[in-house]
Design a protein around this motif. Structure first.
Motif, mmCIF file in Angstrom:
data_model
loop_
_atom_site.group_PDB
_atom_site.id
_atom_site.type_symbol
_atom_site.label_atom_id
_atom_site.label_comp_id
_atom_site.label_asym_id
_atom_site.label_seq_id
_atom_site.Cartn_x
_atom_site.Cartn_y
_atom_site.Cartn_z
ATOM 1 N N SER A 149 0.837 -1.199 0.000
ATOM 2 C CA SER A 149 0.000 0.000 0.000
ATOM 3 C C SER A 149 0.866 1.241 0.000
ATOM 4 N N ARG A 151 0.122 5.088 1.306
ATOM 5 C CA ARG A 151 -0.917 5.767 2.073
ATOM 6 C C ARG A 151 -0.433 7.099 2.620
ATOM 7 N N THR A 166 -5.295 6.882 8.454
ATOM 8 C CA THR A 166 -4.465 6.589 7.292
ATOM 9 C C THR A 166 -5.336 6.073 6.162
ATOM 10 N N GLY A 167 -4.957 6.367 4.938
ATOM 11 C CA GLY A 167 -5.724 5.904 3.792
ATOM 12 C C GLY A 167 -4.965 6.131 2.499
ATOM 13 N N GLY A 168 -5.297 5.347 1.475
ATOM 14 C CA GLY A 168 -4.634 5.497 0.187
ATOM 15 C C GLY A 168 -4.905 4.314 -0.720
ATOM 16 N N THR A 170 -4.020 0.519 -2.430
ATOM 17 C CA THR A 170 -3.497 -0.774 -2.024
ATOM 18 C C THR A 170 -3.514 -1.721 -3.212
ATOM 19 N N TRP A 201 -8.570 0.430 -2.625
ATOM 20 C CA TRP A 201 -8.339 1.491 -1.643
ATOM 21 C C TRP A 201 -8.303 0.883 -0.244
ATOM 22 N N ARG A 222 -7.156 -1.634 9.603
ATOM 23 C CA ARG A 222 -7.416 -1.133 8.251
ATOM 24 C C ARG A 222 -8.470 -1.977 7.557
ATOM 25 N N SER A 224 -9.665 -2.747 3.645
ATOM 26 C CA SER A 224 -9.197 -2.616 2.264
ATOM 27 C C SER A 224 -10.212 -3.237 1.317
#
Length: 812
Positions: A149, A151, A166-168, A170, A201, A222, A224
């Motif tokens: 990932s 992020r 946190t995010g982004g 993957t 994501w 997390r 995903s």
């Protein structure tokens, strides 16, 4: 690694023993050097390990006439053939991460890259619609391979504590292998192997703590979503699969910060002052910043109460009960309540705002958000409730329900499960005072396996009725309340959705003596939606009247629908990827739920002056009783008797029925030799396409198109408190499903169970137990796959099972 390092690493998952020390009354001499605040700036790298649940949802489609349908192996499966199922791949993963942080005061922003070796896997046998087309079960193996990932992170720093989101993007890879064991080789291959790699994501959050110099530990969750992939079989012409993967993971990480340093001073204590004279010092919360940090206050709240039956009392708190009213009959702990159980209202004369002393509210208290909530009498709290069971039952391949069914709340045997995670946002009205109007509300989102015992038709119900998900979300309580003190002793008016009025037990885990539930409760109604008024006529007597939209349904499900005539024995797809092979029936034109109609409830509750006896009688959700999603006509009540401070008993008994329930024995099935009655298909059902819909009735004979389905039940809990933190409960129950409409089997049941409830503190509890279930007239446990059940009286393989189980209740 030093002892202090180890204790810091365990800060998020364990509570050590409490140590006490007193601060000096004053400080003499020169002030100590100003403490320094930790800097999160710079590059960091580390490793992580964790546990992940990857749910792969699969839809199989065969649009080509041939092998699976028409002239194929199973010709009653007319093309196109649809199938849908979900697989849960779970296991450990481990990997490395590297990132960069930039700190602006308390704000920390950054970016991070991680790579994981994924060890999650799943292997199992399927018996479903596709298996019928193949001529027998087939195997599905899933092996996850890797995750990576990229992020962004944004967080709030309190010295050594960092709370972040946190995010982004993957990327993940996994392999799905379909083994067609019964395949008679339409091609040279007998299996499909799909190597899938998808971008998606990811979003989550965590907490990180710098425990020693440049080293920090973190706990991160997390979610995903890897999107969907469409795959074509190389073994069966025309067969395609649509695979969609969504993952939930929890990990622990260890990180080295290359530029970690102490920077930015803060003011030192003034000479002659003390930070808290004579106040106990708790080593774990102190290491997390004590009263100066959110995490220190949160952990400190648990430490302060650990080993005690109650937290510290507030000498300035207002009275929590009218002095002339009966006293609280029992204490919590070790019981699940302080008032004998009833529904539809908060207790008049014994409810005050801000009365839930939760660790979360203590941690929030000095913050602006906490002060705002307290000033407005709003509280936020909740609990996490995992559990497990070990059973003599097993789940039959292809069965719709787990092998423990119809035992309540742990229907899948030999399983570790998340029963529920619940958050409560509420404002309690002050019903002790009698001089002014007050108001309140409650919002209670829930997620977990227990959702299936909350489902109301039209409220997030497709998770159960369409997909039969193992775990789901719901909101069983979302209501507003008004308290009017001027009539008699006071009136509470509640409007919205809430748990049904009667019963000893409740869906919310902390409200129950034991982990498992009685069948009396599991096959009762779940929630009411409407308005109820509760009049406290005297200090001893309460009367309730309510009007609802039926039981376990919503008003918008009263809209009309049309279902065309259905010929028996053919595959139908009410929605893409959803399969059903319903029995034949005539066309249906009418409401989606015929049970939705104005319904009345009435209850009387009487309690003696010493609260030693309490009788609560109800007629709940009474209308014409016609067959609906769960249109139960409920008549019954509860009785509590307190022998002394250590012994009490709780007893419940009820009778319920539904009218005009279609007769199961009149329906045609390709597995039962054809029609057995001239009435077959003459009573169409609006629930024919539901995967998990209301059952039919096993009527006295097959020459009745419909009948009234009846059941009655009684259960008793005998309780003994042998310490302020310990209680033992014995449960004995007799449940008679006279027409098999509740459990699917025309039989009576006996259940005996014994459980121990141990509280480590007012916020942490474990509940081990052993239960024995007996189906007295026909096998009901270990249900067979629905399409292979020859009749309702042969739905299961076992008549007796034993289940050992336990759960943990951790309040926050």
């Amino acid at each position: 690694m030093s002892g202090s390092t180890v204790s810091s690493l365990l800060a998020l998952v364990a509570l050590p023993a409490v140590a006490f020390a007193a601060d000096p009354l004053s400080q003499k001499g020169p002030p100590a050097a100003p403490p320094l605040i930790y800097s999160w700036n710079g590059v960091y790298l580390g490793s992580q390990f964790g546990y992940s649940f990857n749910e792969v949802s699969e839809q199989a489609t065969d649009m080509t006439p041939g092998y699976l349908g028409a002239s194929g192996v199973f010709p009653s499966l007319a093309n196109p053939v649809f199938d849908a199922q979900s697989y849960l791949s779970k296991g450990l993963f481990t990997g490395v991460h590297v990132g960069y942080n930039k700190q602006y005061g308390s704000l920390v922003v950054g970016t991070e890259v991680d790579v994981d070796f994924a060890g999650m896997h799943r292997a199992g046998t399927q018996f479903n619609m596709l298996a019928l087309g193949l001529g027998g079960p087939y195997g599905v193996n899933i092996q996850d391979n890797f995750r990576l990932s990229l992020r962004g992170r944004v967080g709030y720093a309190q010295d050594r504590s960092l709370y972040y989101l946190t995010g982004g993007l993957t990327n993940g890879g996994y392999t799905v292998q379909q083994n067609y064991w019964p395949l008679s080789a339409p091609t040279a291959l007998t299996r499909d192997i799909f190597n899938i790699e998808r971008f998606g994501w990811t979003l989550g959050g965590g907490v990180e703590y710098a425990f020693a110099g440049p080293w920090s530990a973190r706990l991160e969750y997390r979610h995903s979503d890897f999107g969907a992939a469409v795959l074509t079989s190389t073994a069966i012409p025309g067969l395609t699969f649509r695979e969609r993967a969504a993952e939930n993971s929890v990990s622990l990480g260890l990180t080295y910060h290359t530029e970690a340093a102490r920077a930015e001073t803060v003011a030192a204590p003034q000479p002659g002052t003390s930070a808290g004279a004579n106040k106990p010092v708790f080593p774990l919360s102190s290491s997390l910043g004590g009263e100066s940090s959110f995490m220190g206050r949160l952990v400190g709240a648990y430490e302060e109460e650990w080993g005690l039956a109650s937290g510290p009392s507030d000498p300035n708190a207002p009275p929590s009960r009218r002095p002339e009213f009966p006293p609280a009959p029992v204490t919590q702990p070790p019981y699940p309540f302080t008032e004998w159980a009833f529904g539809g209202a908060n207790a008049v004369g014994a409810t005050v705002p801000n009365s839930v002393d939760s660790p979360l509210m203590k941690a929030l208290s000095p913050t602006p958000a906490g002060k705002f909530l307290e000033e407005n009498h709003v509280q936020i709290y909740g609990w996490i409730n995992p559990g497990f069971n070990l059973s003599t039952a097993r789940t039959q391949p292809g069965a719709l329900l787990g092998g423990n069914w119809p035992a309540g709340y742990y229907i899948y045997p030999n399983q570790i499960q998340l029963d529920q995670v619940v958050a409560v946002v509420e404002r309690l009205p002050d019903t002790v005072q009698k001089d002014h109007f007050d108001w309140g509300f409650r919002i209670t989102p829930i997620y977990g396996e227990a959702y299936r015992y909350i489902t109301s038709f039209g409220f997030f119900s497709k998770q159960l009725t369409k997909w039969n998900l193992f775990a789901g979300y719901d909101m069983p309580m979302i209501y507003g309340e008004l308290y009017l003190p001027w009539l008699a002793e006071g009136v509470v008016i509640r409007a919205g959705r809430f748990i049904t009025l009667p019963d000893i037990e409740a869906q919310l885990a902390p409200n129950n003596y034991m982990y498992s539930h009685s069948m009396t409760y599991a096959f009762d109604g779940f929630t009411n939606t409407g308005v109820t008024g509760s009049l406290q006529a005297t200090k001893n007597l309460m009367a309730q009247v309510g009007i609802f939209a039926g039981m376990d349904s919503s008003l918008w499900k009263s809209r009309r629908t049309m279902i065309p005539a259905i010929p028996g024995g053919q595959l139908y797809t009410p929605a893409p990827g959803v399969f059903a092979m319903p029995s034949a029936q005539a066309p249906y034109l009418g409401p989606e739920d015929p049970g939705i109609r104005p319904s009345l409830s009435g209850c009387l509750r009487y309690q003696t002056d010493d609260a030693a006896e309490n009788l609560y009688l109800c007629a709940n959700t009474i209308n014409n009783g016609t067959y609906g999603y769960n249109n139960l006509q409920w008549y019954g009540g509860t009785f509590f008797h307190k022998f002394d401070d250590n012994w009490h008993i709780a007893i419940e008994a009820w009778h319920e029925h539904e009218n005009n329930v279609p007769n199961a024995t009149t329906l045609w099935s390709p597995f039962s030799g054809g029609a057995t009655s001239p009435f077959f298909g003459s009573v169409p059902s609006p629930f024919v396409y539901l995967t998990m819909g209301p059952s039919l009735a096993n009527c006295p004979n097959n020459y009745h198109a419909t009948c009234t389905a009846r059941e009655w039940s009684t259960v008793a809990y005998l309780n003994y408190k042998f310490s302020p933190l310990d209680n033992v409960s014995w449960r004995a129950e007799y449940f008679n499903d006279i027409n098999g409409q509740r459990t699917g089997v025309k039989t009576a049941y006996f259940n005996y169970a014994m459980g121990w409830q141990h509280w480590f503190s007012p916020t942490v509890e474990i509940r081990p137990e052993i239960a024995f279930y007996n189906s007295l007239k026909a096998p009901a446990f270990e249900s067979y796959p629905p399409l292979l059940q020859s009749s309702w009286s042969a739905i299961g393989a076992k008549s007796h099972i034993a289940v050992f189980s336990a759960d943990l209740l951790w309040h926050f």
